[in-house]
Write an enzyme that holds these catalytic residues in place. Structure first.
Site, PDB file in Angstrom:
ATOM      1  N   ASP A  11       0.708  -1.197  -0.023  1.00 40.01           N
ATOM      2  CA  ASP A  11      -0.047  -0.016  -0.050  1.00 40.01           C
ATOM      3  C   ASP A  11       0.775   1.134   0.069  1.00 40.01           C
ATOM      4  OD1 ASP A  11      -1.403   2.332   1.708  1.00 40.01           O
ATOM      5  OD2 ASP A  11      -2.979   1.101   0.993  1.00 40.01           O
ATOM      6  N   GLY A  12       0.669   2.162  -0.962  1.00 36.66           N
ATOM      7  CA  GLY A  12       1.725   3.321  -1.060  1.00 36.66           C
ATOM      8  C   GLY A  12       1.373   4.093   0.169  1.00 36.66           C
TER       9      GLY A  12
ATOM     10  N   ASP B  34       0.143   5.773  -7.661  1.00 35.56           N
ATOM     11  CA  ASP B  34      -0.847   5.490  -8.593  1.00 35.56           C
ATOM     12  C   ASP B  34      -2.028   4.843  -7.962  1.00 35.56           C
ATOM     13  OD1 ASP B  34      -2.206   4.666 -10.773  1.00 35.56           O
ATOM     14  OD2 ASP B  34      -1.154   3.254 -11.321  1.00 35.56           O
TER      15      ASP B  34
END
Length: 144
Positions: A6-7, A27
């Site tokens: 998870d960014g 993104d």
């Protein structure tokens, strides 16, 4: 390094890198409500932790009101050297149809704005649905 996680968690866990140089590309899936707000907050957090890095945020262009609000939120952060790059594939007709794509780029390389303007202007008619693609490359904030 590409991290399959998870960014939003990666920003907190991996910034800044030891080298103090790098690119962060966010993104998000845009499957949940509030993604634009989360994106602006994530940008602020990434910049606090890694002010010397390049941060790129991708976003879809569907709902023009949401995109306009997001641009304003990013501009209000007053981060230095914040570039907005958008390509329209078609006219926005329905909120559930992707009509374009955008990126916010903080700390872009020196010539990137001009290079993107040149390349994307040539590509826009080719990738657009109606042959009338449109490109917008502009600074939300310059050097502060």
């Amino acid at each position: 390094k590409i991290l399959p996680q998870d960014g939003w968690q990666a920003i907190a866990a991996h910034l800044p890198p030891r080298e103090r140089r790098g690119l962060v590309l966010v993104d998000p899936p845009f499957e949940e409500p509030g993604e634009f707000q989360r994106l602006a907050e994530g940008l602020a957090a990434a910049h606090r932790r890694f002010a010397t890095g390049i941060v790129m945020l991708w976003y879809p262009i569907k709902d023009l009101q949401a995109v306009d609000a997001f641009r304003r939120d990013v501009a209000r952060l007053r981060l230095p050297k914040t570039l907005k790059v958008e390509v329209d594939f078609s006219e926005v007709r329905r909120l559930d149809t992707l009509s374009g794509s955008g990126q916010i780029i903080v700390n872009p390389p020196f010539t990137l704005a001009d290079d993107l303007r040149t390349v994307l202007t040539a590509l826009a008619p080719i990738i657009s649905r109606d042959g009338k693609g449109r490109v917008r490359v502009s600074w939300l904030t310059g050097e502060l």
